[in-house]
Design an enzyme around this catalytic site. Structure first.
Site, PDB file in Angstrom:
ATOM      1  N   GLY B  54       3.000   0.964   9.744  1.00  0.00           N
ATOM      2  CA  GLY B  54       3.313   1.215   8.349  1.00  0.00           C
ATOM      3  C   GLY B  54       2.784   2.594   8.038  1.00  0.00           C
ATOM      4  O   GLY B  54       2.131   3.208   8.868  1.00  0.00           O
ATOM      5  N   CYS B  55       3.037   3.082   6.863  1.00  0.00           N
ATOM      6  CA  CYS B  55       2.595   4.426   6.514  1.00  0.00           C
ATOM      7  C   CYS B  55       1.071   4.452   6.351  1.00  0.00           C
ATOM      8  O   CYS B  55       0.422   5.422   6.662  1.00  0.00           O
ATOM      9  CB  CYS B  55       3.280   4.867   5.237  1.00  0.00           C
ATOM     10  SG  CYS B  55       2.967   6.562   4.785  1.00  0.00           S
ATOM     11  N   GLN B  56       0.499   3.369   5.836  1.00  0.00           N
ATOM     12  CA  GLN B  56      -0.911   3.395   5.457  1.00  0.00           C
ATOM     13  C   GLN B  56      -1.778   2.514   6.336  1.00  0.00           C
ATOM     14  O   GLN B  56      -2.762   2.950   6.894  1.00  0.00           O
ATOM     15  CB  GLN B  56      -1.051   2.962   4.010  1.00  0.00           C
ATOM     16  CG  GLN B  56      -0.178   3.793   3.095  1.00  0.00           C
ATOM     17  CD  GLN B  56      -0.776   3.927   1.725  1.00  0.00           C
ATOM     18  OE1 GLN B  56      -1.782   3.307   1.391  1.00  0.00           O
ATOM     19  NE2 GLN B  56      -0.178   4.748   0.905  1.00  0.00           N
ATOM     20  N   SER B 123       5.329   0.620   2.163  1.00  0.00           N
ATOM     21  CA  SER B 123       4.888   1.180   3.450  1.00  0.00           C
ATOM     22  C   SER B 123       3.548   0.654   3.945  1.00  0.00           C
ATOM     23  O   SER B 123       2.700   1.388   4.386  1.00  0.00           O
ATOM     24  CB  SER B 123       4.879   2.715   3.425  1.00  0.00           C
ATOM     25  OG  SER B 123       4.388   3.213   2.228  1.00  0.00           O
TER      26      SER B 123
END
Lengths: 411, 143
Positions: B54-56, B123
């Site tokens: 995921g982005c985070q 995200s």
């Protein structure tokens, strides 16, 4: 609430309708202005007024509305030129934002000037938008990209800067203010050093324009880019400043209407003069008008006053946050603006961000589109609180209380 | 018991469990507890191949089909709230037949007001994780 000197933050807040909003039952605490600033009523109204009363296509009609729209549009070009002290209004090109401006410079100046054997220099602080356009071009043109490294505190490493400049780069692309660490780079000095080795300089000013008076003549950079929505204006509009002599030499970028002098199937098509050469198609007209209103708003409040207000908030917030057990501020350069990035030991930044959102506090978490910084620091990301003209001491207190509460839950 | 309703019952149980919480912070507090209690993924499965980026936050997901034809999911995340949400997904979808997993409509997050965590813009890897779990269901049912 902070009220230093004649700075009345409550009066300023009343100009921003969105700040009255509640999120999850709590009053909104908006600490994400570095991602996008909120808009004062004057900006919202200017755009509405334009759409309701003055809209037409620009530059190409003889009718009254077309003339009025063109005047409104071109007056903002002049306003921006004055605001950043450009030598002439023709040095201002409207873009969709900072990203668009950098892609324009990479796609025109870069494509025409950078070749195999050449080197360009970026810094590790750069936002992805000042990295990736160069990387895309480099895969095609095969020039080298060198990176100025950072000190522990997030400032540029002077020896690394000198080392990279000694490579005689053709271009130095550098941010004025880091969106992740808040580091303010001395772009005037860096520009002088870069020029002394023959490099062309582009400054990414997206995080500087809402906090500082920009003087491109004084900085002497060759290009300066910024976004409207970071400076209380609309999204989808920004500007590129370029020295006129460079703009004249640069080949066109996007083809289309308005950027041409004459189009023919029989003769070679010829192009308009700058800035129009780089403004193909119908621009975001109401956005331009809104950007003009945003500059008026900034000037009515005063950038120096805003900067002083933000500085006092950052100092206060840094001190209060540091009282939290396990707190680590990421980015503590002596020259800093607008943002505080932090981590709490043993806690993932996204968890803090999620819990703060539950309390109506908007912060940014993650890598902030600066993955190279995170890689270097060996961290997954940070929590970033960013401040603006309308931020208050009470909001800092809410942030600190929120982080305390989050930390208690998460430990 | 009809196998189609088994996973539905699990979802209803979670919805009821969350009904006693009135505000966001209480809900998150509960999710954090659930996250802390999630059975650990074995180290050999906490590898890049099982990483759902995921982005985070990062999520690792491992799936196994046992000899009775039942899918067992194990997972982990470096963020505790994500891990709690992951644990809820596992409570619903693990220990189930492949076809059940593939067919189940996940509605409990919406019912407990946490659907935003499944939005594509969030995200946090959770949406990708649900897709991946479903893919395992489809893949295992084809065996």
């Amino acid at each position: 609430m902070t009220q230093s000197g004649s700075y009345d933050v409550n009066a300023i807040r009343r100009e921003f309708p969105i700040l009255k909003k509640s999120i999850n039952g709590y009053p909104l605490v908006y600490l994400d202005s570095a991602a996008s600033a909120q808009k004062p009523l004057s900006v919202i109204e200017a755009q509405r007024e334009y759409e309701a009363h003055f809209h037409s296509n620009i530059h190409r009609g003889v009718h009254t509305l077309a003339t009025q729209a063109t005047e409104a549009f071109e007056s903002v070009r002049t306003k921006i030129a004055d605001h950043i002290n450009a030598a002439q209004r023709e040095e201002i090109i409207f873009t969709s934002g900072t990203t668009d401006g950098i892609n324009l410079v990479a796609g025109t100046w870069g494509r025409a000037n950078l070749n195999e054997e050449d080197t360009i220099v970026l810094s590790r602080l750069e936002h992805h938008s000042n990295i990736v356009p160069w990387q895309i071009l480099a895969t095609e043109k095969r020039f080298k990209i060198e990176v100025i490294e950072l000190n522990e505190d997030g400032s540029l490493d002077e020896s690394s800067l000198n080392e990279k400049l000694a490579l005689n780069p053709k271009m130095v692309a550098i941010s004025h203010v880091s969106n992740t660490l808040g580091t303010v780079n001395d772009v005037k000095r860096i520009t002088a050093l870069a020029h002394s080795v023959g490099a062309t300089v582009i400054v990414d000013g997206s995080q500087a324009v809402p906090h500082k008076t920009i003087d491109v003549t004084d900085i002497d950079c060759d290009f300066y880019v910024a976004s409207g929505h970071k400076m209380y204006g609309p999204s989808g509009i920004g500007f590129l400043y370029g020295k006129h002599s460079l703009l004249e030499q640069m080949p066109p970028w996007r083809g289309g209407g308005e950027m041409i002098a004459s189009v023919s199937f029989e003769e070679p098509t010829t192009f308009n003069i700058p800035p129009y050469k780089f403004e193909a198609g119908t621009p975001h007209l109401s956005g331009v008008v809104g950007l003009g209103a945003a500059i008026d708003w900034l000037n009515s409040v005063g950038l120096e006053k805003i900067a002083a207000h933000e500085k006092s908030l950052i100092e206060y917030a840094s001190g209060e946050l540091m009282k939290i057990d396990g707190m680590k501020l990421i980015g503590t350069a002596p020259a800093k603006a607008s943002v505080i990035s932090f981590l709490v030991e043993g806690i993932h930044p996204s968890d803090i961000g999620t819990l703060l959102d539950g309390l109506g506090i908007a912060v940014r978490t993650g890598h902030h589109c600066t993955e190279p910084i995170m890689t270097k620091l060996g961290i997954p990301g940070t929590v970033r609180a960013s401040f603006a003209a309308y931020s208050t001491k009470a909001e800092v207190d809410a942030l600190v209380a929120g982080v305390n509460r989050a930390v208690k839950l998460l430990r | 018991m009809n196998t189609d309703t088994r996973l539905e019952l699990r979802q209803r149980e979670i919805i009821e469990e969350f009904e006693m919480f009135s505000d966001w912070m209480e809900k998150y507090e509960h999710i954090i507890e659930i996250g802390k209690e999630l059975d650990p993924i074995s180290e050999e499965h906490k590898v890049d191949d099982n990483l759902i980026k995921g982005c985070q936050s990062r999520v690792w997901l491992h799936a196994e089909l046992n000899s009775e034809g039942i899918v067992i999911f194990t997972a982990d995340s470096d963020a505790i709230i994500t891990k709690g949400l992951v644990a809820l997904m596992i409570r619903v979808l693990s220990d189930a037949e492949p076809l059940e997993i593939a067919k189940t409509e996940l509605h409990f997050l919406e019912a407990i007001g946490l659907n935003s965590h499944l939005s594509p813009t969030r995200s946090n890897g959770l949406l990708s994780m649900v897709k991946q779990m479903k893919m395992y269901g489809i893949a295992f049912s084809a065996r």
